[in-house]
Design an enzyme around this catalytic site. Structure first.
Site, PDB file in Angstrom:
ATOM      1  N   PHE A 137       0.960  -1.195  -0.170  1.00  0.00           N
ATOM      2  CA  PHE A 137      -0.186   0.003  -0.059  1.00  0.00           C
ATOM      3  C   PHE A 137       0.838   1.292   0.040  1.00  0.00           C
ATOM      4  O   PHE A 137       1.719   1.424   0.885  1.00  0.00           O
ATOM      5  CB  PHE A 137      -0.969   0.090   1.173  1.00  0.00           C
ATOM      6  CG  PHE A 137      -1.803   1.207   1.218  1.00  0.00           C
ATOM      7  CD1 PHE A 137      -2.985   1.130   0.554  1.00  0.00           C
ATOM      8  CD2 PHE A 137      -1.612   2.481   1.635  1.00  0.00           C
ATOM      9  CE1 PHE A 137      -3.642   2.407   0.381  1.00  0.00           C
ATOM     10  CE2 PHE A 137      -2.420   3.588   1.755  1.00  0.00           C
ATOM     11  CZ  PHE A 137      -3.630   3.453   1.135  1.00  0.00           C
ATOM     12  N   ASP A 222       9.161   2.499   1.900  1.00  0.00           N
ATOM     13  CA  ASP A 222       7.933   3.315   2.489  1.00  0.00           C
ATOM     14  C   ASP A 222       7.727   3.290   3.695  1.00  0.00           C
ATOM     15  O   ASP A 222       7.477   1.927   4.263  1.00  0.00           O
ATOM     16  CB  ASP A 222       6.777   2.910   1.367  1.00  0.00           C
ATOM     17  CG  ASP A 222       5.486   3.803   2.006  1.00  0.00           C
ATOM     18  OD1 ASP A 222       5.343   4.263   3.199  1.00  0.00           O
ATOM     19  OD2 ASP A 222       4.446   3.652   1.067  1.00  0.00           O
ATOM     20  N   LYS A 251       2.363   9.726   8.344  1.00  0.00           N
ATOM     21  CA  LYS A 251       1.569   9.213   9.634  1.00  0.00           C
ATOM     22  C   LYS A 251       2.232   9.670  10.716  1.00  0.00           C
ATOM     23  O   LYS A 251       1.751  10.969  11.290  1.00  0.00           O
ATOM     24  CB  LYS A 251       1.646   7.970   9.210  1.00  0.00           C
ATOM     25  CG  LYS A 251       0.543   7.290   8.338  1.00  0.00           C
ATOM     26  CD  LYS A 251       0.174   5.945   8.638  1.00  0.00           C
ATOM     27  CE  LYS A 251      -1.116   5.631   7.625  1.00  0.00           C
ATOM     28  NZ  LYS A 251      -0.831   4.940   6.568  1.00  0.00           N
TER      29      LYS A 251
HETATM   30  C1  LIG Z   1      -1.034   5.139   5.008  1.00  0.00           C
HETATM   31  C2  LIG Z   1       0.017   4.842   4.258  1.00  0.00           C
HETATM   32  C3  LIG Z   1       0.138   5.604   3.002  1.00  0.00           C
HETATM   33  C4  LIG Z   1      -0.510   6.825   2.424  1.00  0.00           C
HETATM   34  O1  LIG Z   1      -0.508   7.742   3.386  1.00  0.00           O
HETATM   35  P1  LIG Z   1      -1.495   8.956   3.189  1.00  0.00           P
HETATM   36  O2  LIG Z   1      -1.067  10.054   4.182  1.00  0.00           O
HETATM   37  O3  LIG Z   1      -2.896   8.354   3.521  1.00  0.00           O
HETATM   38  O4  LIG Z   1      -1.162   9.468   1.814  1.00  0.00           O
HETATM   39  C5  LIG Z   1       1.529   5.113   2.155  1.00  0.00           C
HETATM   40  N1  LIG Z   1       2.237   4.277   2.391  1.00  0.00           N
HETATM   41  C6  LIG Z   1       1.889   3.459   3.410  1.00  0.00           C
HETATM   42  C7  LIG Z   1       2.977   2.343   3.770  1.00  0.00           C
HETATM   43  C8  LIG Z   1       0.962   3.730   4.358  1.00  0.00           C
HETATM   44  O5  LIG Z   1       0.637   2.898   5.551  1.00  0.00           O
END
Ligand SMILES: *Cc1c(COP(=O)(O)O)cnc(C)c1O
Length: 397
Positions: A137, A222, A251
């Protein structure tokens, strides 16, 4: 307003991307949340791994108050003091020596994708391909749903961005095959979050690093969910002893104030020059002041080590519970990023726990996910475990 009133206005005026929900949360302190009807909850989700220091942490709230009285916003047409303070702090804590700031995780990944493409284009050897993992994700923009290895996020939004390909997480041979001469970067989460708290097998991340180095492609981690102390190190890659070229954060970065960041090596940073990327709100004084206070609190001696220990305690208790419940297929995690996989869909369990005053969430249909604030105590975990056991009993699980 009470919950019903808030819900009625929501249904009338807010686009229904989030569906029906049970709660309207109106106040928080530490690990405790209160809803609009005054009911109290123990928070084991922290937003979604956002409020890692707990709700309304005094150091962050004070930093926001102070900055809000001084200067909330200026554009990046000017230098921004809290932004450079944040960049310096982050650089002292990890491999990344250069930073770009934005508003969230998807934007951070967009920046990383653009940087990787621009880096190779600049070198005169364009290789725009990006390899990502199935079940990953990476966000909800068009490029990041393309990067996300889950077709359900793409349906109806086609055509996707060209240049992306996918491999099974943990399959190093597949990655080797996927890194063709057109590929310039590999983008993965060190631990897959939304996809089900899926752990890298022993040696996988190191093998990915070695492969990227050998094939001369950029490795992007990420760490939007795994970063900021979540997995028992400030950044998950540090706990695994594997260093990427580029890392994305969001986050937990300002404990609830919207912010995202892309950090990279000095070398990777040469891909961007003036005018190549920008973000109106990116790194603005308010969000970066909140983030500086967050980083200072997280990096205080012993803070993350204590959270790592609490995570071990939580995992131990969940493993003991799993031994008595055949419906639990697997317990996994690192630090306070924990998944419990069931044979059944977990939504009824999450609903029951909510009724009993514990907030947790899913990671895919069958995985119960715990992402509590890192300040959770073992006593509070005992309370969560008592609620979880009772709810399993009620479900006949
Ligand atoms: C939540 C998340 C995102 C997206 O972040 P947003 O602030 O909602 O755009 C991207 N990568 C990972 C691993 C995430 O958990």
């Amino acid at each position: 307003m009470n919950t019903a009133e808030i819900q009625a206005l929501n249904d009338q005026y807010v686009i229904n991307t989030y569906g029906a929900r049970k709660l309207a949360i109106t106040r928080g302190e530490g690990i405790t949340l209160w809803d609009a009807d005054g009911k109290e909850y123990l928070d084991c989700f922290a937003g979604i791994a956002v409020c890692n220091l707990g709700h309304c942490h005094p150091a962050v709230t004070e930093a926001i108050r102070e900055q809000a009285g001084k200067l909330i916003h200026v554009s990046n047409l000017y230098y921004i003091e809290p932004q450079v303070n944040l960049a310096e702090r982050l650089s002292k804590q990890c491999f990344a020596q250069k930073w770009f700031f934005c508003n969230g995780g998807a934007e951070a990944n967009e920046a990383a994708i653009k940087l990787a493409r621009r880096y190779w284009a600049q070198k005169g050897t364009p290789k725009p391909g990006i390899v990502t993992a199935e079940q990953s994700f990476h966000g909800r923009t068009l490029a990041t749903i393309t990067a996300t290895g889950q077709p359900k996020y793409r349906q109806g939004f086609e055509p996707m961005m060209p240049g992306f390909s996918y491999v099974q997480f943990n399959d190093i041979a597949a990655l080797e095959n996927a890194i063709t001469p057109e590929v310039g970067a590999v983008l993965i989460e060190p631990i897959q979050g939304e996809g089900g708290v899926r752990m890298p097998v022993e040696g996988y991340l190191r093998a990915v690093r070695e492969l990227c180095t050998k094939k001369n492609v950029l490795l992007i981690f990420d760490e939007v969910q795994t970063g900021l102390g979540r997995t028992g190190a400030l950044f998950a890659h540090q706990g695994y002893g594997v260093t990427p070229d580029i890392m994305t954060l969001a986050k937990g970065l300002a404990n609830g104030v919207p912010i995202g960041a892309m950090g990279c090596t000095d070398e990777a940073a040469t891909g961007f020059g003036p005018g190549m990327h920008a973000c109106t709100f990116g790194g603005n004084p308010l969000s970066t002041a909140a983030s500086v206070a967050t980083i200072d609190t997280l990096t205080a001696p012993g803070f993350i080590e204590a959270a790592a220990k609490t995570g071990d305690y939580f995992l131990g208790r969940l493993n003991a519970l799993a031994a008595d419940h055949a419906i639990i297929v697997d317990v996994r995690g690192k630090g306070l990023m924990i998944g419990v996989e069931f044979k059944e869909a977990v939504s009824p369990l999450i609903g029951k726990m909510l009724d009993a005053g514990v907030i947790c969430g899913p990671a895919g249909p069958n995985v119960l996910r715990f992402l509590p604030p890192l300040i959770i105590t073992t006593e509070q975990i005992d309370r969560v475990m008592a609620v979880l056991s009772a709810c399993l009993g009620e479900l006949g699980w």
